[in-house]
Write a protein that holds these residues in place. Structure first.
Motif, PDB file in Angstrom:
ATOM      1  N   LYS A 178       0.844  -1.187   0.000  1.00 64.07           N
ATOM      2  CA  LYS A 178       0.000   0.000   0.000  1.00 64.07           C
ATOM      3  C   LYS A 178       0.886   1.247   0.000  1.00 64.07           C
ATOM      4  N   THR A 179       0.324   2.377  -0.434  1.00 65.08           N
ATOM      5  CA  THR A 179       1.051   3.639  -0.393  1.00 65.08           C
ATOM      6  C   THR A 179       0.095   4.774  -0.050  1.00 65.08           C
ATOM      7  N   THR A 180       0.588   5.744   0.697  1.00 66.00           N
ATOM      8  CA  THR A 180      -0.219   6.918   1.025  1.00 66.00           C
ATOM      9  C   THR A 180      -0.102   7.996  -0.042  1.00 66.00           C
ATOM     10  N   LYS A 181       0.808   7.802  -0.989  1.00 62.14           N
ATOM     11  CA  LYS A 181       0.963   8.757  -2.075  1.00 62.14           C
ATOM     12  C   LYS A 181      -0.217   8.633  -3.038  1.00 62.14           C
ATOM     13  N   PHE A 182      -0.549   9.738  -3.696  1.00 61.57           N
ATOM     14  CA  PHE A 182      -1.622   9.701  -4.676  1.00 61.57           C
ATOM     15  C   PHE A 182      -1.155   8.949  -5.917  1.00 61.57           C
ATOM     16  N   VAL A 183      -1.871   7.897  -6.263  1.00 59.30           N
ATOM     17  CA  VAL A 183      -1.587   7.139  -7.475  1.00 59.30           C
ATOM     18  C   VAL A 183      -2.910   6.823  -8.158  1.00 59.30           C
ATOM     19  N   THR A 184      -2.880   6.770  -9.473  1.00 59.63           N
ATOM     20  CA  THR A 184      -4.060   6.370 -10.228  1.00 59.63           C
ATOM     21  C   THR A 184      -4.006   4.865 -10.482  1.00 59.63           C
ATOM     22  N   THR A 185      -4.897   4.371 -11.294  1.00 62.14           N
ATOM     23  CA  THR A 185      -5.042   2.934 -11.490  1.00 62.14           C
ATOM     24  C   THR A 185      -3.812   2.304 -12.142  1.00 62.14           C
ATOM     25  N   ARG A 186      -3.415   1.167 -11.600  1.00 64.97           N
ATOM     26  CA  ARG A 186      -2.388   0.326 -12.215  1.00 64.97           C
ATOM     27  C   ARG A 186      -3.004  -1.026 -12.521  1.00 64.97           C
ATOM     28  N   ILE A 187      -2.736  -1.542 -13.719  1.00 66.93           N
ATOM     29  CA  ILE A 187      -3.165  -2.877 -14.103  1.00 66.93           C
ATOM     30  C   ILE A 187      -1.932  -3.732 -14.327  1.00 66.93           C
ATOM     31  N   ASN A 188      -1.946  -4.906 -13.745  1.00 69.14           N
ATOM     32  CA  ASN A 188      -0.837  -5.846 -13.838  1.00 69.14           C
ATOM     33  C   ASN A 188      -1.351  -7.139 -14.476  1.00 69.14           C
ATOM     34  N   LEU A 189      -0.706  -7.598 -15.530  1.00 65.87           N
ATOM     35  CA  LEU A 189      -1.068  -8.840 -16.207  1.00 65.87           C
ATOM     36  C   LEU A 189       0.043  -9.860 -15.986  1.00 65.87           C
ATOM     37  N   THR A 190      -0.260 -10.949 -15.284  1.00 64.16           N
ATOM     38  CA  THR A 190       0.761 -11.953 -14.993  1.00 64.16           C
ATOM     39  C   THR A 190       0.477 -13.218 -15.789  1.00 64.16           C
ATOM     40  N   PHE A 191       1.349 -13.505 -16.741  1.00 62.79           N
ATOM     41  CA  PHE A 191       1.222 -14.675 -17.594  1.00 62.79           C
ATOM     42  C   PHE A 191       1.908 -15.859 -16.919  1.00 62.79           C
ATOM     43  N   ARG A 192       1.172 -16.993 -16.858  1.00 61.55           N
ATOM     44  CA  ARG A 192       1.640 -18.146 -16.073  1.00 61.55           C
ATOM     45  C   ARG A 192       1.439 -19.443 -16.835  1.00 61.55           C
ATOM     46  N   PRO A 193       2.287 -20.445 -16.552  1.00 63.06           N
ATOM     47  CA  PRO A 193       2.045 -21.781 -17.113  1.00 63.06           C
ATOM     48  C   PRO A 193       0.917 -22.469 -16.335  1.00 63.06           C
ATOM     49  N   HIS A 194       0.457 -23.609 -16.829  1.00 67.61           N
ATOM     50  CA  HIS A 194      -0.566 -24.393 -16.160  1.00 67.61           C
ATOM     51  C   HIS A 194      -0.429 -25.835 -16.624  1.00 67.61           C
ATOM     52  N   VAL A 195      -0.553 -26.768 -15.703  1.00 66.64           N
ATOM     53  CA  VAL A 195      -0.338 -28.179 -16.060  1.00 66.64           C
ATOM     54  C   VAL A 195      -1.640 -28.919 -16.352  1.00 66.64           C
ATOM     55  N   GLY A 196      -2.805 -28.267 -16.178  1.00 66.89           N
ATOM     56  CA  GLY A 196      -4.086 -28.922 -16.400  1.00 66.89           C
ATOM     57  C   GLY A 196      -4.814 -28.361 -17.592  1.00 66.89           C
ATOM     58  N   GLY A 197      -6.150 -28.557 -17.584  1.00 67.25           N
ATOM     59  CA  GLY A 197      -6.979 -27.991 -18.635  1.00 67.25           C
ATOM     60  C   GLY A 197      -6.835 -28.698 -19.970  1.00 67.25           C
ATOM     61  N   LYS A 198      -7.482 -28.102 -20.973  1.00 64.73           N
ATOM     62  CA  LYS A 198      -7.462 -28.663 -22.332  1.00 64.73           C
ATOM     63  C   LYS A 198      -6.477 -27.890 -23.184  1.00 64.73           C
ATOM     64  N   ARG A 199      -5.738 -28.621 -23.992  1.00 65.67           N
ATOM     65  CA  ARG A 199      -4.739 -27.991 -24.864  1.00 65.67           C
ATOM     66  C   ARG A 199      -5.269 -27.865 -26.278  1.00 65.67           C
TER      67      ARG A 199
END
Length: 199
Positions: A178-199
């Motif tokens: 967290k920060t007390t400084k004024f900040v606007t929206t940040r979006i973070n996209l985290t790309f990850r592997p996965h061992v299940g599901g359909k390929r």
């Protein structure tokens, strides 16, 4: 493409790689606008016997069946890839050599939104995953530390790519405080592997 590396203990133990200008400003702006239309939700998490709201918005996109459970209480079920997210996934794979099957989005609406110290060691990602993180919007502090060590502060810029390399989740923790400084929206996209599901 400019590349900076944190924790350069030796050539064989590099754990984090940073590309400050992975996307051009125009590309980052366009992707940020696209992300505004994603299916964001505020989930509930169980901690210390209490149920509380996750202090940020989340979404997940990816391959069918690649569900993601974290903290033993929050289950994310992926929506189908959007074209821009799939194209970004392929671009990151081409640049890094790592493959990804899901992307988890975190939206930090203000300085009150955060994520505490943790490592991403969920079994669904397999052993020693690589995780690639795209930052969009406001610059926020990202901290990473060896377990039991002192944190290194890092400021993630609009359009940047941070890659946590295989082995990082076993030896390091990270957070967006967290920060007390004024900040606007940040979006973070985290790309990850996965061992299940359909390929």
């Amino acid at each position: 493409m400019q590349q900076l590396t944190l924790f350069p203990e030796s050539a064989s133990t590099l754990l984090v790689t940073y590309y400050p200008e992975f996307l051009t400003l125009a590309e980052a702006d366009e992707l940020y606008e696209h992300c505004q239309q994603l299916q964001w939700q505020q989930n509930q998490i169980k901690m210390l016997g209490k149920t509380m709201a996750v202090p940020r918005l989340e979404c997940i996109y990816g391959d069918e069946g690649c569900d993601y459970l974290y903290s033993k209480s929050v289950l994310l079920k992926p929506q189908p890839w959007t074209k821009p997210l799939a194209q970004l996934r392929d671009r990151i794979t081409a640049a890094t050599g790592y493959s990804f099957r899901i992307v988890i989005g975190n939206q930090y609406r203000s300085g009150k939104d955060s994520i505490g110290w943790h490592n991403d060691n969920e079994a669904s990602m397999g052993l020693d995953p690589a995780i690639a993180s795209i930052s969009l919007g406001s610059v926020r502090k990202f901290q990473i530390k060896a377990i039991g060590g002192k944190p290194t502060d890092f400021w993630l810029e609009h359009g940047s790519l941070l890659v946590m390399l295989p082995g990082c989740q076993a030896t390091h923790l990270h957070q967006v405080p967290k920060t007390t400084k004024f900040v606007t929206t940040r979006i973070n996209l985290t790309f990850r592997p996965h061992v299940g599901g359909k390929r």
